[in-house]
Design a protein around this motif. Sequence first.
Motif, PDB file in Angstrom:
ATOM      1  N   ARG A 326     -21.551  43.720 -11.614  1.00  0.00           N
ATOM      2  CA  ARG A 326     -21.170  45.110 -11.817  1.00  0.00           C
ATOM      3  C   ARG A 326     -19.867  45.477 -11.117  1.00  0.00           C
ATOM      4  NH1 ARG A 326     -24.601  48.832 -13.913  1.00  0.00           N
ATOM      5  NH2 ARG A 326     -26.592  48.031 -14.667  1.00  0.00           N
ATOM      6  N   GLU A 327     -19.353  44.605 -10.297  1.00  0.00           N
ATOM      7  CA  GLU A 327     -18.067  44.831  -9.629  1.00  0.00           C
ATOM      8  C   GLU A 327     -17.029  43.885 -10.233  1.00  0.00           C
ATOM      9  OE1 GLU A 327     -17.421  47.184  -7.464  1.00  0.00           O
ATOM     10  OE2 GLU A 327     -19.499  47.902  -7.502  1.00  0.00           O
ATOM     11  N   PRO A 328     -15.754  44.272 -10.194  1.00  0.00           N
ATOM     12  CA  PRO A 328     -14.734  43.362 -10.744  1.00  0.00           C
ATOM     13  C   PRO A 328     -14.665  42.054  -9.974  1.00  0.00           C
ATOM     14  CG  PRO A 328     -13.719  45.225  -9.618  1.00  0.00           C
ATOM     15  CD  PRO A 328     -15.178  45.536  -9.715  1.00  0.00           C
ATOM     16  N   LEU A 329     -14.520  40.946 -10.705  1.00  0.00           N
ATOM     17  CA  LEU A 329     -14.419  39.639 -10.067  1.00  0.00           C
ATOM     18  C   LEU A 329     -13.123  39.485  -9.285  1.00  0.00           C
ATOM     19  CD1 LEU A 329     -15.687  37.435 -13.033  1.00  0.00           C
ATOM     20  CD2 LEU A 329     -17.013  38.323 -11.118  1.00  0.00           C
ATOM     21  N   ALA A 330     -12.059  40.116  -9.776  1.00  0.00           N
ATOM     22  CA  ALA A 330     -10.759  40.044  -9.104  1.00  0.00           C
ATOM     23  C   ALA A 330      -9.909  41.206  -9.579  1.00  0.00           C
ATOM     24  CB  ALA A 330     -10.059  38.714  -9.389  1.00  0.00           C
ATOM     25  N   LYS A 331      -8.943  41.573  -8.733  1.00  0.00           N
ATOM     26  CA  LYS A 331      -7.977  42.613  -9.073  1.00  0.00           C
ATOM     27  C   LYS A 331      -6.581  42.091  -8.763  1.00  0.00           C
ATOM     28  CE  LYS A 331     -10.821  46.768  -8.381  1.00  0.00           C
ATOM     29  NZ  LYS A 331     -10.933  48.036  -7.636  1.00  0.00           N
ATOM     30  N   LEU A 332      -5.636  42.451  -9.642  1.00  0.00           N
ATOM     31  CA  LEU A 332      -4.262  41.979  -9.500  1.00  0.00           C
ATOM     32  C   LEU A 332      -3.320  43.160  -9.697  1.00  0.00           C
ATOM     33  CD1 LEU A 332      -2.323  39.543  -9.177  1.00  0.00           C
ATOM     34  CD2 LEU A 332      -2.366  39.312 -11.662  1.00  0.00           C
ATOM     35  N   LEU A 333      -2.530  43.468  -8.678  1.00  0.00           N
ATOM     36  CA  LEU A 333      -1.534  44.529  -8.768  1.00  0.00           C
ATOM     37  C   LEU A 333      -0.298  43.980  -9.466  1.00  0.00           C
ATOM     38  CD1 LEU A 333      -0.563  47.382  -8.102  1.00  0.00           C
ATOM     39  CD2 LEU A 333       0.212  46.518  -5.881  1.00  0.00           C
ATOM     40  N   CYS A 334      -0.062  44.442 -10.679  1.00  0.00           N
ATOM     41  CA  CYS A 334       1.025  43.889 -11.502  1.00  0.00           C
ATOM     42  C   CYS A 334       2.261  44.781 -11.521  1.00  0.00           C
ATOM     43  CB  CYS A 334       0.529  43.672 -12.930  1.00  0.00           C
ATOM     44  SG  CYS A 334      -0.866  42.537 -13.051  1.00  0.00           S
ATOM     45  N   HIS A 335       2.078  46.096 -11.556  1.00  0.00           N
ATOM     46  CA  HIS A 335       3.208  47.018 -11.666  1.00  0.00           C
ATOM     47  C   HIS A 335       2.998  48.178 -10.699  1.00  0.00           C
ATOM     48  CE1 HIS A 335       4.820  45.158 -15.397  1.00  0.00           C
ATOM     49  NE2 HIS A 335       3.542  44.889 -15.615  1.00  0.00           N
ATOM     50  N   SER A 336       4.106  48.756 -10.290  1.00  0.00           N
ATOM     51  CA  SER A 336       4.041  49.947  -9.438  1.00  0.00           C
ATOM     52  C   SER A 336       3.840  51.209 -10.244  1.00  0.00           C
ATOM     53  CB  SER A 336       5.326  50.049  -8.608  1.00  0.00           C
ATOM     54  OG  SER A 336       6.466  50.112  -9.447  1.00  0.00           O
TER      55      SER A 336
END
Length: 608
Positions: A326-336
């Motif tokens: 139920r939680e995201p496996l990973a998060k990636l900050l791609c753009h500001s």
Amino acid sequence: MTKTEPKGRPKPKAAPKRYFETPKPEDTTLEPVKPLKRKSQQNFVGDFIKMQDQVKKQKSRRAPLKPKKEVMVERKPKRNPIPEEVLEKYSRGEQVQAKGVKTRHFKEQQTRKEVYLEYATEQAARTELLLQEAPGQLEADEEETTAEYRQSQIAENVDMQSATKHFSLNMEFGPYQMRYTKNGRHLLLGGRRGHIAAFDWVTKRLHCEFNAMESIEDVQWLHVNTMYAVAQKSWVYFYDKKGTELHCVKRLSRVNRLDFLPYHFLLAAANTAGYLSWLDVSIGELVGNFQTGLGDIRMMRHNPSNGVLCIGGGKGVVSMWSPKVREPLAKLLCHSTSMTALTVDPKGQHLVTAGLDRAVKVWDIRMLVQDKPLAHFSLRLPANELDVSQRGVLALSQGTYLETYADLLSGGGSGSGEKLPYLRQRCDAFVHGLRFCPFEDVLGVATAKGFQSLLVPGSGEPNFDALEDNPYETSKQRQEHEVHTLLEKIPAELITLDPHEITGVDAPTLQEKIDAKRKLFHLKAPSIKMSTRHKMKGRGGTAKAARNKQIVKDIKRKEFIAEVREAKRNVIKEHAQANEEATAGPKVKAKRSVLDRFKPKPMKKQKT
């Protein structure tokens, strides 16, 4: 007195004369008579052969030996040598030297592994002989660029079969969404005003065309080309090849985006309220349905290598989701800034994102720890649609303007002016969707006024695996392929970031072992539920029953305390032994002295 010959005895016969012997004359004075010669007779010209009398050998009584069968040894044909360039193409790197390996077992294991890798490289290089076609791209002359070529010029210079793949459809129920099947043979179009059309775009044979009389948000093919899903105004509907409604899924409501995982048989849906849902189309059940907290979801693509859903948000962050977590496996900050589009390449190696900062970035989706992208494209306007072909060609749209780049990792962009695009195209209306056709050099573009099929040489994979995706499959082959994929279906529980995690061993870490030992010192006695049986009147009372219950509880508690104390002693003993071994080091034997003979001898064990 003379003897007379008996009458019964025959006279001795003279020896037969040879035909080539001339009679010897008795009188030497007379000339020999020449033998008569026939007209057809010829003089003997050859040499005379003297025949010697041969003594006949007696036959032996032994059985004659059977002739030995000649064993034919088939000589294997010599294989043609493989060019070094092809071997380098499929090489897996330099060989590991076995000199540094200590034990003989692991040294042999390493050398054996290198032999297997060398054989695999050679076999992979030889398979290039089976590839019938080779990929190609446009090459410009001197002082020219491929970006100057128009679609009309490309269609005029290609063969007739490829030229028919460039066409456009003008329709009035846009804007449209479009999808190709997995083998690239069939096309599905869905207009916002209810128009649905499915057809074989190669032969232009129409399967069905109708109006659903509702607004359509998205369309998606299922595991075969005879069924597809349509996200309409309220719910998701399933239709067959002829346009007949098969099912209405009311649990999937107000859906914005649809995607299909072919190896898991899962239809992924994202709605306006931020809910993610996975529907197993083989059994008709939801395997996952929960709130993501991301709001209205408009950007969603799945990773073909592991089945994880990638969702773009308004904060420039890409989150990756699995149906069983139920939680995201990973998060990636791609753009500001806010994101406008995202896609994943067909091999599942690269993630391509676009934002309002007029940048397109390429990320290695296998290494999420890195902070910098692999490639960066600078544009004049923000890109609203993205897609990557099988050969790594990147296509992006900026309103009505299209650009394609031949190399995904090259970088550049029209905004920086460093590297011009591979092809350019101006559409007649705003672009709402674009997809590359598998196994074809074709880019499909869905606009507000219809559909366009553009030629992009070198974008598609020229050779296909008929056992995986066959563009020319018959109905019988399609049915067999459907049965095989159902038998090889991957469960939804195996959707993780690392698809090879299932092959590993779940060994407890050192921290987990320490935590388990610490819990032994803080365990509570388990609660004991005791139900006394009902006795007759006068045989027992409440006071006696309470006393018996307390006695049983005390006994159980004492047993539990004894078990915990024993476990604590064992843990302390193990740690003490480990510390002694670490501090003591190797044992040193004491020197023998003369007085050792006066020491008492050890008692011998008595035999029983």
